[in-house]
Design a protein around this motif. Structure first.
Motif, short mmCIF file in Angstrom:
data_model
loop_
_atom_site.label_atom_id
_atom_site.label_comp_id
_atom_site.label_asym_id
_atom_site.label_seq_id
_atom_site.Cartn_x
_atom_site.Cartn_y
_atom_site.Cartn_z
N HIS A 208 0.89 -1.17 0.00
CA HIS A 208 0.00 0.00 0.00
C HIS A 208 0.92 1.22 0.00
O HIS A 208 1.35 1.70 1.05
CB HIS A 208 -0.92 -0.02 1.23
N ILE A 210 2.73 4.99 -1.58
CA ILE A 210 2.39 6.41 -1.72
C ILE A 210 3.14 6.98 -2.92
O ILE A 210 4.36 6.76 -3.07
CB ILE A 210 2.75 7.18 -0.43
N ARG A 242 -1.25 5.43 -3.63
CA ARG A 242 -2.19 6.54 -3.44
C ARG A 242 -1.53 7.91 -3.55
O ARG A 242 -0.35 8.07 -3.21
CB ARG A 242 -2.88 6.42 -2.08
N HIS A 243 -2.32 8.86 -3.99
CA HIS A 243 -1.91 10.26 -3.96
C HIS A 243 -2.27 10.81 -2.59
O HIS A 243 -3.38 10.55 -2.09
CB HIS A 243 -2.62 11.04 -5.06
N ARG A 244 -1.35 11.59 -2.01
CA ARG A 244 -1.62 12.12 -0.67
C ARG A 244 -2.61 13.26 -0.69
O ARG A 244 -3.18 13.61 0.34
CB ARG A 244 -0.33 12.50 0.04
N SER A 245 -2.82 13.86 -1.86
CA SER A 245 -3.95 14.78 -1.98
C SER A 245 -4.57 14.59 -3.35
O SER A 245 -3.87 14.24 -4.32
CB SER A 245 -3.53 16.23 -1.75
N GLN A 252 1.62 14.35 -11.15
CA GLN A 252 1.52 13.30 -10.13
C GLN A 252 1.05 11.98 -10.72
O GLN A 252 1.47 10.90 -10.29
CB GLN A 252 0.56 13.76 -9.02
N GLN A 256 2.98 8.48 -10.45
CA GLN A 256 2.30 7.25 -10.06
C GLN A 256 2.56 6.13 -11.09
O GLN A 256 2.80 4.97 -10.72
CB GLN A 256 0.80 7.51 -9.94
N ILE A 288 -8.96 3.22 0.08
CA ILE A 288 -8.07 4.30 0.51
C ILE A 288 -8.80 5.54 1.04
O ILE A 288 -8.48 6.00 2.15
CB ILE A 288 -7.07 4.65 -0.63
N PHE A 292 -7.69 6.61 4.63
CA PHE A 292 -6.73 7.71 4.59
C PHE A 292 -7.46 8.93 4.04
O PHE A 292 -7.34 9.25 2.85
CB PHE A 292 -5.52 7.34 3.71
N GLN A 295 -6.91 11.32 0.83
CA GLN A 295 -5.99 10.66 -0.11
C GLN A 295 -6.79 9.79 -1.08
O GLN A 295 -7.96 9.52 -0.86
CB GLN A 295 -4.97 9.82 0.66
N ALA A 298 -5.74 5.78 -6.11
CA ALA A 298 -4.63 4.85 -5.91
C ALA A 298 -4.59 3.69 -6.92
O ALA A 298 -3.60 2.98 -7.00
CB ALA A 298 -4.71 4.27 -4.50
#
Ligand code: XIL
Length: 318
Positions: A208, A210, A242-245, A252, A256, A288, A292, A295, A298
């Protein structure tokens, strides 16, 4: 579909996805998860967990899990079975019970035996113990660890080996995608089980990850090799990045794509890396955003089932 077929052509045993019964009422979703040229393997995301399979002591329910195993059989897909002993998604009769070492050992062994006997012959892999370590490599506190001690893990694997000798038995965890205390602890566990003559066949690397913080190809490859050097196979079992935002920018999404490519390349670089499973294929049903908050994005497919740059990057790798 094509990822499953491409993965096999590259020598992997499978490429697959998690799925769950709630999603199967979505007919467009169901059509895609049922395509075994895309997903040669599936894992039930929840339906084989303890709270579902033994909600009250000694009373087993396989209704949900059977939907997933029947789907795999109908579509000629391999099955990874998940999971027997875990601190989470435990019914309260287990987590809040008053146990001695002997009574909880009996409960754990009975659970493993009954669930594995029900699915006997259908599971290529079983995640026997899930998430047994903290990030610093110490044993995670759980009802099993506090009551039985470290011995709960060999006891679980012994019961699993007896219940379904044909299934490959896995230890599965997260934050073991590159070297570090948790990866080292997992290697220590493999060595210890093997030294005791306890059957363990594989280590499941959840992955999992980031975006932008995914270990390099070299770091991931070396980490997988540290496991396989001990005489076990490895698999990426719950991959998502996953993208944090969100929403993610074009840049981004490209990062990824590169991150997904690294993980696929690492598995391809290691002979005993048998396959990769994504923790669902579309953002529409990803776990996700719930776990999270803030976030997401993903998965390899967008919510509308269009394919991301990461999907095309994986095609290129395969
Ligand atoms: C997740 C499921 O996807 C969610 O639907 C559920 O609510 C929580 O568990 N590590 C694991 C998986 O081993 O079982 C988890 O699955 C994700 C983290």
């Amino acid at each position: 579909g094509q990822l499953g077929t491409l993965a096999k052509a590259k020598g992997l045993a499978y490429f697959g996805s998690a799925t769950e019964i709630g999603e199967l009422t979505d007919t467009a979703y169901k059509a895609i998860i049922s395509d075994n040229t895309e997903f040669g393997q599936i894992t039930p995301g929840n339906s084989q967990k303890w709270d579902t399979t033994e909600p009250t002591q000694g009373s087993f329910s396989f209704t949900n899990g059977d939907v997933i195993t029947a789907l795999a059989a109908k579509n000629s897909q391999l099955l990874r079975c998940h999971t027997l002993v875990w601190h989470s998604q435990l019914p309260s009769w287990v987590s809040g019970g008053t146990w001695t070492n002997a009574t909880l050992t009996a409960v754990m062994e009975n659970h493993i035996t009954k669930v594995m006997e029900h699915y006997k012959g259908q599971c290529m892999h079983w995640d026997v113990v899930n998430e047994g370590f903290n990030d610093d490599g110490t044993y995670r506190t759980s009802i099993f660890y506090t009551t039985i001690g470290e011995a709960y893990i060999p006891l679980a694997f012994k019961a699993a080996a007896a219940a379904d000798p044909a299934a490959k038995l896995y230890y599965n965890d997260y934050n073991i995608e590159s070297s570090g205390a948790k990866s080292t602890a997992t290697q220590r566990l493999v060595k210890s089980l093997k030294a005791q003559g306890v059957k363990i066949d594989g280590v499941g690397v959840q992955a999992h990850l980031i975006v932008g913080l995914t270990p390099s190809l070299a770091a991931q490859t070396a980490n997988l090799e540290a496991f396989t050097a001990l005489g076990v196979e490895v698999a990426y079992t719950e991959l998502d990045i996953r993208h944090r935002s969100v929403p993610a920018s074009t840049k981004q999404l490209a990062t990824q794509a590169n991150d997904y490519a690294n993980t696929f390349n690492a598995c391809l670089a290691v002979d005993a890396c048998v396959g990769l499973t994504i923790w669902d294929w579309t953002d529409k049903y990803s776990w996700i955003p719930t776990f999270f908050p803030g976030q997401g994005q993903a998965c390899l497919y967008n919510e509308d089932f269009t394919k991301k740059p990461a999907y095309h990057a994986v095609v290129n790798v395969l």
